[in-house]
Write an enzyme that holds these catalytic residues in place. Structure first.
Site, PDB file in Angstrom:
ATOM      1  N   SER A 128       0.831  -1.203   0.000  1.00 57.20           N
ATOM      2  CA  SER A 128       0.000   0.000   0.000  1.00 57.20           C
ATOM      3  C   SER A 128       0.861   1.247   0.000  1.00 57.20           C
ATOM      4  CB  SER A 128      -0.927   0.040   1.216  1.00 57.20           C
ATOM      5  OG  SER A 128      -1.656   1.262   1.208  1.00 57.20           O
ATOM      6  N   LYS A 182      -4.407  -6.736   3.477  1.00 59.66           N
ATOM      7  CA  LYS A 182      -4.393  -5.597   2.559  1.00 59.66           C
ATOM      8  C   LYS A 182      -5.817  -5.254   2.125  1.00 59.66           C
ATOM      9  CE  LYS A 182      -2.906  -2.490  -0.470  1.00 59.66           C
ATOM     10  NZ  LYS A 182      -3.676  -2.458  -1.660  1.00 59.66           N
ATOM     11  N   HIS A 185      -7.422  -3.486   4.925  1.00 55.85           N
ATOM     12  CA  HIS A 185      -6.822  -2.141   4.921  1.00 55.85           C
ATOM     13  C   HIS A 185      -7.568  -1.240   3.923  1.00 55.85           C
ATOM     14  CE1 HIS A 185      -4.275   0.757   2.773  1.00 55.85           C
ATOM     15  NE2 HIS A 185      -3.621   0.958   3.909  1.00 55.85           N
ATOM     16  N   ASN A 186      -7.792  -1.748   2.728  1.00 57.78           N
ATOM     17  CA  ASN A 186      -8.483  -0.946   1.720  1.00 57.78           C
ATOM     18  C   ASN A 186      -9.928  -0.664   2.135  1.00 57.78           C
ATOM     19  OD1 ASN A 186      -6.090  -1.381   0.358  1.00 57.78           O
ATOM     20  ND2 ASN A 186      -7.079  -1.615  -1.636  1.00 57.78           N
ATOM     21  N   GLU A 189      -9.866   2.060   4.465  1.00 55.19           N
ATOM     22  CA  GLU A 189      -9.609   3.271   3.678  1.00 55.19           C
ATOM     23  C   GLU A 189     -10.927   3.823   3.100  1.00 55.19           C
ATOM     24  OE1 GLU A 189      -6.355   2.648   0.825  1.00 55.19           O
ATOM     25  OE2 GLU A 189      -7.538   3.731  -0.653  1.00 55.19           O
TER      26      GLU A 189
HETATM   27  P1  NBP Z   1      -1.202  -2.378 -14.129  1.00 57.23           P
HETATM   28  O1  NBP Z   1      -2.155  -2.968 -13.170  1.00 57.23           O
HETATM   29  O2  NBP Z   1      -1.676  -1.311 -15.022  1.00 57.23           O
HETATM   30  O3  NBP Z   1      -0.575  -3.562 -15.013  1.00 57.23           O
HETATM   31  C1  NBP Z   1       0.320  -3.292 -16.067  1.00 57.23           C
HETATM   32  C2  NBP Z   1       1.426  -4.308 -16.077  1.00 57.23           C
HETATM   33  O4  NBP Z   1       0.890  -5.647 -16.250  1.00 57.23           O
HETATM   34  C3  NBP Z   1       2.363  -4.093 -17.256  1.00 57.23           C
HETATM   35  O5  NBP Z   1       3.671  -4.393 -16.831  1.00 57.23           O
HETATM   36  C4  NBP Z   1       1.857  -5.093 -18.272  1.00 57.23           C
HETATM   37  O6  NBP Z   1       2.809  -5.453 -19.222  1.00 57.23           O
HETATM   38  C5  NBP Z   1       1.565  -6.249 -17.380  1.00 57.23           C
HETATM   39  N1  NBP Z   1       0.742  -7.310 -17.993  1.00 57.23           N
HETATM   40  C6  NBP Z   1      -0.579  -7.330 -18.332  1.00 57.23           C
HETATM   41 BR1  NBP Z   1      -1.712  -5.916 -18.174  1.00 57.23          BR
HETATM   42  N2  NBP Z   1      -0.997  -8.490 -18.862  1.00 57.23           N
HETATM   43  C7  NBP Z   1       0.105  -9.262 -18.874  1.00 57.23           C
HETATM   44  C8  NBP Z   1       0.334 -10.595 -19.300  1.00 57.23           C
HETATM   45  N3  NBP Z   1      -0.660 -11.336 -19.782  1.00 57.23           N
HETATM   46  N4  NBP Z   1       1.586 -11.073 -19.194  1.00 57.23           N
HETATM   47  C9  NBP Z   1       2.579 -10.322 -18.697  1.00 57.23           C
HETATM   48  N5  NBP Z   1       2.423  -9.063 -18.266  1.00 57.23           N
HETATM   49  C10 NBP Z   1       1.196  -8.524 -18.339  1.00 57.23           C
HETATM   50  O7  NBP Z   1       0.129  -1.865 -13.356  1.00 57.23           O
HETATM   51  P2  NBP Z   1       0.278  -1.040 -11.989  1.00 57.23           P
HETATM   52  O8  NBP Z   1      -0.651   0.111 -11.926  1.00 57.23           O
HETATM   53  O9  NBP Z   1       1.741  -0.795 -11.852  1.00 57.23           O
HETATM   54  O10 NBP Z   1      -0.194  -2.061 -10.863  1.00 57.23           O
HETATM   55  C11 NBP Z   1       0.420  -3.313 -10.697  1.00 57.23           C
HETATM   56  C12 NBP Z   1      -0.280  -4.058  -9.586  1.00 57.23           C
HETATM   57  O11 NBP Z   1      -0.163  -3.321  -8.369  1.00 57.23           O
HETATM   58  C13 NBP Z   1      -1.771  -4.269  -9.796  1.00 57.23           C
HETATM   59  O12 NBP Z   1      -2.138  -5.517  -9.296  1.00 57.23           O
HETATM   60  C14 NBP Z   1      -2.400  -3.182  -8.969  1.00 57.23           C
HETATM   61  O13 NBP Z   1      -3.719  -3.505  -8.562  1.00 57.23           O
HETATM   62  C15 NBP Z   1      -1.444  -3.114  -7.792  1.00 57.23           C
HETATM   63  N6  NBP Z   1      -1.413  -1.868  -7.056  1.00 57.23           N
HETATM   64  C16 NBP Z   1      -1.480  -0.674  -7.699  1.00 57.23           C
HETATM   65  C17 NBP Z   1      -1.428   0.512  -6.979  1.00 57.23           C
HETATM   66  C18 NBP Z   1      -1.479   1.816  -7.690  1.00 57.23           C
HETATM   67  O14 NBP Z   1      -1.506   2.857  -7.001  1.00 57.23           O
HETATM   68  N7  NBP Z   1      -1.462   1.851  -9.018  1.00 57.23           N
HETATM   69  C19 NBP Z   1      -1.282   0.476  -5.588  1.00 57.23           C
HETATM   70  C20 NBP Z   1      -1.185  -0.742  -4.960  1.00 57.23           C
HETATM   71  C21 NBP Z   1      -1.248  -1.896  -5.705  1.00 57.23           C
HETATM   72  P3  NBP Z   1       2.962  -4.606 -20.595  1.00 57.23           P
HETATM   73  O15 NBP Z   1       3.819  -3.448 -20.271  1.00 57.23           O
HETATM   74  O16 NBP Z   1       3.592  -5.559 -21.530  1.00 57.23           O
HETATM   75  O17 NBP Z   1       1.569  -4.212 -21.031  1.00 57.23           O
END
Ligand code: NBP
Length: 476
Positions: A128, A182, A185-186, A189
């Site tokens: 988080s 987690k 936690h959400n 939130e």
């Molecule tokens: P995203 O959730 O937007 O995912 C994008 C990533 O997933 C890219 O690296 C993409 O690769 C990869 N991907 C996908 Br989509 N399909 C794939 C597949 N079939 N094989 C391999 N790679 C694949 O990224 P994020 O916002 O960085 O979040 C990542 C995780 O963290 C999520 O589970 C999210 O819920 C969690 N999270 C996010 C936050 C936040 O604030 N954003 C906070 C806490 C947790 P590509 O580049 O090749 O498309």
């Protein structure tokens, strides 16, 4: 030298987590399905530490020291399964796959089970703090085997947020425990944000205060018991002016709150476990309600706002009441969240330490707040606390605020300002503290229409009354 840890999935979160690891001196193997992301990370931030980029997954795996520790940071759901399935045949016994995405804990349990059959560790770790947290120190909630934590603990504890020299990371418990915590936690939130939004609405619609004024109020509140990240950024958002129109930013934003689903998961699971997390549920439903634009428009046209007199007699007193009501409601939301964690821990056999959860939420994460120290102290003093509400510190705070709480909820009802989280938290508090509840009548009704039986206050056993035959009562 081989890399100490790898990250595959280099969108916002994975990229920042990888940089955080590198900045702390770890050699980090990098991989992303689309190689351009890996290249841009190395091009822009390669000087922050030692990165070992690979275009092919096989090379990425080969670049890691054993046992391997691989963080998967891709979109939750299908993409996580796809990546894990690709990784498994490339790994060796004892290797650790860490899912740092927002997985549902049931998926994490399933994956942990499947990988353990291959002699692999699967760790679902809640992270988080959003993208800034990932880079500068998140709150990390890792589940999985104790053995995997022997390798991961020192790494995660060094990149996590630190509060008073204590890392915001601890081994939560086996399999899905980390993602479960987690999730809760959400949920908390959601409740926290809904309570803040209701407090804002009371000051705005009740007192007629301007957003900038309310920003000052929140800033002031942030120097007391309510001190927290969410109160701090509430002041920032309310003080913000929209550049395009010169209006208060909050007035140009469409009033329909969105969600990614973790609040819903929390409520769904609480229903299954029978834990009354009413604050989180109201907060989740309030977001849904806000999105029902057609119904809202129809109702707005059909019904006028009640005329309210004397609401702002003493604005300062009312503002203080709102602050106390907010604090008391927040205590309820956390009490419910910690009940939920205890219930999950019992149901799934995790042995989660609630005080430790309060400790790792003190920094890095979205609900970080001063009052988490009080929660940790409460569980330190009495590990088998029946509810946080009766811990001496919180009992005193709620007692001190209860009159304000009642005044605020009553005033809101009179003025037609919806305060689902304030009101339901007060109702929860009243229901808990009442010696007798009308549940007795419900039992009577159930026995009447469905012969569902009831228990008595004066005798042991289960009873049924023959309602149709002269009210004969007998033991069932
Ligand atoms: P995203 O959730 O937007 O995912 C994008 C990533 O997933 C890219 O690296 C993409 O690769 C990869 N991907 C996908 Br989509 N399909 C794939 C597949 N079939 N094989 C391999 N790679 C694949 O990224 P994020 O916002 O960085 O979040 C990542 C995780 O963290 C999520 O589970 C999210 O819920 C969690 N999270 C996010 C936050 C936040 O604030 N954003 C906070 C806490 C947790 P590509 O580049 O090749 O498309």
């Amino acid at each position: 030298a081989p890399a100490q840890i790898g990250v595959t999935g280099l969108a916002v979160m994975g990229r920042n987590l990888a940089r955080n690891l590198a900045r702390h001196g770890f050699t980090v193997a990098l991989h992303n399905r689309t190689h351009a992301r890996t290249e841009s990370l190395v091009a822009e931030h390669g000087d922050e530490g030692t990165f070992v980029p690979s275009e092919r997954l096989e090379d990425f795996v080969a670049s890691l020291e054993r046992p391997r520790a691989i963080i998967v940071m891709v979109k939750a759901g299908g993409p996580t399964d796809a990546v894990v399935d690709e990784l498994v045949p490339l790994l060796d016994e004892g290797d650790i796959v860490i899912d740092c995405g927002n997985a549902h804990f049931a998926d994490t349990r399933r994956r942990e089970q499947a990988l353990s059959e291959h002699g692999l560790h699967f760790v679902g770790a809640g992270v988080s703090g959003g993208e800034v947290g990932a880079l500068e120190g998140p709150s990390i909630m890792p589940g999985g085997s104790a053995q995997s934590y022997e390798k991961l603990g020192p790494i995660f504890e060094s990149i996590a947020a630190q509060v008073d020299g204590t890392p915001c990371c601890v081994h939560v418990g086996p399999d899905g425990a980390g993602h479960f915590v987690k999730m809760v936690h959400n949920g908390i939130e959601y409740a926290d944000m809904q309570l803040i939004a209701e407090a804002y609405d009371l000051l705005r619609s009740g007192l007629g205060a301007a957003p900038a004024q309310i920003a000052d109020t929140f800033r002031e509140w942030n120097s007391g018991d309510l001190e927290s990240f969410l109160i701090e950024i509430t002041a920032d958002v309310l003080a913000h002016t929209d550049a395009a129109t010169g209006e208060a930013f909050v007035d140009v934003v469409l009033d329909q709150a969105e969600q990614k689903g973790t609040g819903r998961w929390t409520v769904q699971n609480a229903l299954e476990l029978g834990v009354p997390i009413t604050g989180i549920a109201e907060a989740t439903f309030a977001r849904s309600l806000s999105g029902h634009a057609e119904q809202r428009a129809a109702a707005a046209q059909a019904f006028a706002t009640p005329a309210e007199e004397g609401f702002a007699d003493d604005p300062q007193a009312f503002t203080d009441d709102v602050r106390k009501a907010l604090y008391a409601s927040k205590v309820v939301a956390y009490a419910q969240g910690f009940d939920h964690i205890a219930a999950g821990s019992d149901e799934y056999g995790w042995d989660v330490d609630p005080g430790a959860m309060a400790t790792i939420w003190r920094g890095g994460c979205i609900i970080r707040a001063k009052f988490l120290d009080r929660i940790r102290e409460a569980y330190d003093d009495q590990p088998d606390l029946p509810t946080l509400l009766v811990a001496p510190y919180f009992a005193a705070a709620v007692q001190d605020g209860v009159d304000s709480w009642r005044r605020v909820v009553a005033a809101a009802a009179r003025a037609g300002i919806p305060t689902p989280a304030f009101s339901s938290s007060l109702a929860y508090f009243d229901a808990l503290r009442r010696p007798r509840l009308p549940a007795a009548l419900i039992q009577g009704l159930r026995d009447n229409f469905g012969a569902h039986t009831y228990r008595r206050v004066d005798r042991d056993g289960t009873f049924h009354t023959e309602w149709s035959q002269d009210l004969v009562e007998h033991e069932a």
